[in-house]
Design a protein around this motif. Structure first.
Motif, PDB file in Angstrom:
ATOM      1  N   HIS A  79       0.820  -1.214   0.000  1.00 50.44           N
ATOM      2  CA  HIS A  79       0.000   0.000   0.000  1.00 50.44           C
ATOM      3  C   HIS A  79       0.858   1.270   0.000  1.00 50.44           C
ATOM      4  CE1 HIS A  79      -3.297  -2.543   1.727  1.00 50.44           C
ATOM      5  NE2 HIS A  79      -3.966  -1.791   0.899  1.00 50.44           N
ATOM      6  N   SER A  80       2.012   1.189   0.637  1.00 47.29           N
ATOM      7  CA  SER A  80       2.803   2.414   0.818  1.00 47.29           C
ATOM      8  C   SER A  80       3.682   2.729  -0.399  1.00 47.29           C
ATOM      9  CB  SER A  80       3.657   2.315   2.080  1.00 47.29           C
ATOM     10  OG  SER A  80       4.700   1.409   1.873  1.00 47.29           O
ATOM     11  N   GLY A  81       3.660   1.883  -1.413  1.00 47.12           N
ATOM     12  CA  GLY A  81       4.432   2.159  -2.630  1.00 47.12           C
ATOM     13  C   GLY A  81       5.923   1.889  -2.459  1.00 47.12           C
ATOM     14  N   LEU A  82       6.630   1.793  -3.577  1.00 44.31           N
ATOM     15  CA  LEU A  82       8.081   1.527  -3.591  1.00 44.31           C
ATOM     16  C   LEU A  82       8.447   0.355  -2.671  1.00 44.31           C
ATOM     17  CD1 LEU A  82       9.439   5.212  -3.327  1.00 44.31           C
ATOM     18  CD2 LEU A  82       9.126   3.871  -5.410  1.00 44.31           C
ATOM     19  N   ALA A  83       7.583  -0.648  -2.647  1.00 45.75           N
ATOM     20  CA  ALA A  83       7.751  -1.745  -1.686  1.00 45.75           C
ATOM     21  C   ALA A  83       9.071  -2.485  -1.879  1.00 45.75           C
ATOM     22  CB  ALA A  83       6.573  -2.714  -1.796  1.00 45.75           C
ATOM     23  N   ARG A  84       9.503  -2.630  -3.133  1.00 52.68           N
ATOM     24  CA  ARG A  84      10.754  -3.377  -3.400  1.00 52.68           C
ATOM     25  C   ARG A  84      11.974  -2.614  -2.876  1.00 52.68           C
ATOM     26  NH1 ARG A  84       9.795  -8.271  -4.228  1.00 52.68           N
ATOM     27  NH2 ARG A  84       7.788  -8.532  -5.226  1.00 52.68           N
ATOM     28  N   GLN A  85      11.871  -1.290  -2.793  1.00 53.28           N
ATOM     29  CA  GLN A  85      12.995  -0.519  -2.224  1.00 53.28           C
ATOM     30  C   GLN A  85      12.897  -0.419  -0.703  1.00 53.28           C
ATOM     31  OE1 GLN A  85      13.098   3.326  -4.291  1.00 53.28           O
ATOM     32  NE2 GLN A  85      12.504   2.219  -6.123  1.00 53.28           N
ATOM     33  N   LYS A  86      11.672  -0.313  -0.224  1.00 52.59           N
ATOM     34  CA  LYS A  86      11.507  -0.106   1.225  1.00 52.59           C
ATOM     35  C   LYS A  86      11.718  -1.401   2.014  1.00 52.59           C
ATOM     36  CE  LYS A  86       8.375   3.811   0.572  1.00 52.59           C
ATOM     37  NZ  LYS A  86       6.995   4.326   0.625  1.00 52.59           N
ATOM     38  N   ALA A  87      11.342  -2.541   1.425  1.00 51.85           N
ATOM     39  CA  ALA A  87      11.434  -3.811   2.159  1.00 51.85           C
ATOM     40  C   ALA A  87      12.873  -4.128   2.615  1.00 51.85           C
ATOM     41  CB  ALA A  87      10.856  -4.951   1.321  1.00 51.85           C
ATOM     42  N   PRO A  88      13.883  -4.040   1.717  1.00 52.01           N
ATOM     43  CA  PRO A  88      15.246  -4.318   2.198  1.00 52.01           C
ATOM     44  C   PRO A  88      15.729  -3.336   3.253  1.00 52.01           C
ATOM     45  CG  PRO A  88      15.255  -3.784  -0.166  1.00 52.01           C
ATOM     46  CD  PRO A  88      13.825  -3.846   0.269  1.00 52.01           C
ATOM     47  N   ARG A  89      15.272  -2.089   3.162  1.00 49.73           N
ATOM     48  CA  ARG A  89      15.672  -1.097   4.183  1.00 49.73           C
ATOM     49  C   ARG A  89      15.072  -1.479   5.532  1.00 49.73           C
ATOM     50  NH1 ARG A  89      14.273   4.799   2.614  1.00 49.73           N
ATOM     51  NH2 ARG A  89      15.471   5.210   4.483  1.00 49.73           N
ATOM     52  N   ILE A  90      13.804  -1.890   5.513  1.00 47.76           N
ATOM     53  CA  ILE A  90      13.153  -2.255   6.780  1.00 47.76           C
ATOM     54  C   ILE A  90      13.823  -3.496   7.371  1.00 47.76           C
ATOM     55  CG2 ILE A  90      10.976  -3.164   7.734  1.00 47.76           C
ATOM     56  CD1 ILE A  90       9.527  -1.238   5.775  1.00 47.76           C
ATOM     57  N   ARG A  91      14.083  -4.464   6.522  1.00 47.17           N
ATOM     58  CA  ARG A  91      14.733  -5.678   7.028  1.00 47.17           C
ATOM     59  C   ARG A  91      16.149  -5.353   7.531  1.00 47.17           C
ATOM     60  NH1 ARG A  91      17.665 -10.085   5.543  1.00 47.17           N
ATOM     61  NH2 ARG A  91      17.084 -11.930   6.761  1.00 47.17           N
ATOM     62  N   GLY A  92      16.848  -4.493   6.796  1.00 51.22           N
ATOM     63  CA  GLY A  92      18.208  -4.107   7.180  1.00 51.22           C
ATOM     64  C   GLY A  92      18.246  -3.425   8.544  1.00 51.22           C
ATOM     65  N   VAL A  93      17.340  -2.481   8.780  1.00 48.44           N
ATOM     66  CA  VAL A  93      17.372  -1.790  10.085  1.00 48.44           C
ATOM     67  C   VAL A  93      16.935  -2.749  11.205  1.00 48.44           C
ATOM     68  CG1 VAL A  93      17.110   0.559   9.199  1.00 48.44           C
ATOM     69  CG2 VAL A  93      15.081  -0.709   9.850  1.00 48.44           C
TER      70      VAL A  93
END
Ligand code: SF4
Length: 231
Positions: A79-93
């Motif tokens: 829903h929040s868009g750019l999911a493929r870019q945001k997912a690795p950042r969330i997992r990384g943090v």
């Protein structure tokens, strides 16, 4: 705009957009994840992304998200868009917070502001704006985060001509009493969403146009154009 005009402007915007702390019901880690989700999307879709994570994983914690796959995170936050870019950042943090700080940001937020900022900036994909939002909203540090709305409005008010993020933050922090920084940060964002939009700002109904450099500059340009057309 000088400092007096800035204070006058902010008193008006503060009345128009009373302080509502969106982070009060969130953990510091959820504030960090929300800030990552907020990139290039609306507040409603950012919240949907956070809800998606809660539903899919049973909570938004470093332990839960560090062991999730990037694909599963991307599916939960679409829903929040750019999911493929945001997912690795969330997992990384999530991995870093779990491994470096035992799964909690509280210890980092308890450090002096400069030191806490350095620690947050060392997280993968965390830039100055995200670090400052977490410091201000989750840790009550007296920082003034500068998002795209604030950066645009600071230029229109001529608080900064150049110098990027740090110049805008320094000016806003110097001119804003520490106790007001969180509220004024949110008031300027609300103004940017409501009237001072990137395209076609609604200056004709803006309550702070009296002190706005952009408004006066446009007025002068308009008069020059009218004279040139006549002549
Ligand atoms: S007068 Fe226009 S440019 Fe200035 S703050 Fe208001 S909406 Fe923004």
């Amino acid at each position: 705009m000088d400092r007096r005009a800035f204070l006058r402007t902010m008193r008006i915007l503060e009345r128009r957009h009373p302080f509502r702390d969106w982070s009060r019901a969130l953990t510091p880690f959820e504030v960090l994840v929300s800030t990552i989700l907020s990139q290039s999307t609306t507040v409603a879709n950012e919240r949907r992304g956070l809800e998606g994570l809660r539903r899919r994983f049973g909570g938004v914690t470093p332990d839960l998200l560090a062991v999730a796959s990037e694909e599963a995170i991307a599916g939960a936050i679409w829903h929040s868009g750019l999911a493929r870019q945001k997912a690795p950042r969330i997992r990384g943090v999530a991995c870093e917070v779990r491994d470096r700080w035992g799964g909690s940001l509280e210890g980092v937020l308890g450090l002096p502001t400069g030191r806490a900022r350095e620690e947050l900036l060392a997280l993968p994909g965390v830039g100055p704006k995200t670090a400052d939002v977490v410091l201000a909203m989750a840790g009550d540090h007296p920082t003034f985060p500068v998002d795209t709305h604030i950066a645009r409005i600071a230029r229109r008010w001529r608080l900064v001509d150049r110098g990027g993020y740090e110049a805008a933050r320094a000016t806003l922090e110097a001119w804003t009493p520490p106790a007001k920084r969180k509220a004024w940060h949110l008031a300027i964002i609300a103004h940017g969403r409501e009237l001072c939009t990137a395209r076609n700002p609604r200056c004709e109904v803006c309550p702070v146009r009296r002190d706005c450099d952009w408004f006066h500059r446009r007025g002068k340009e308009g008069k020059r154009t009218a004279r040139a057309t006549k002549g």
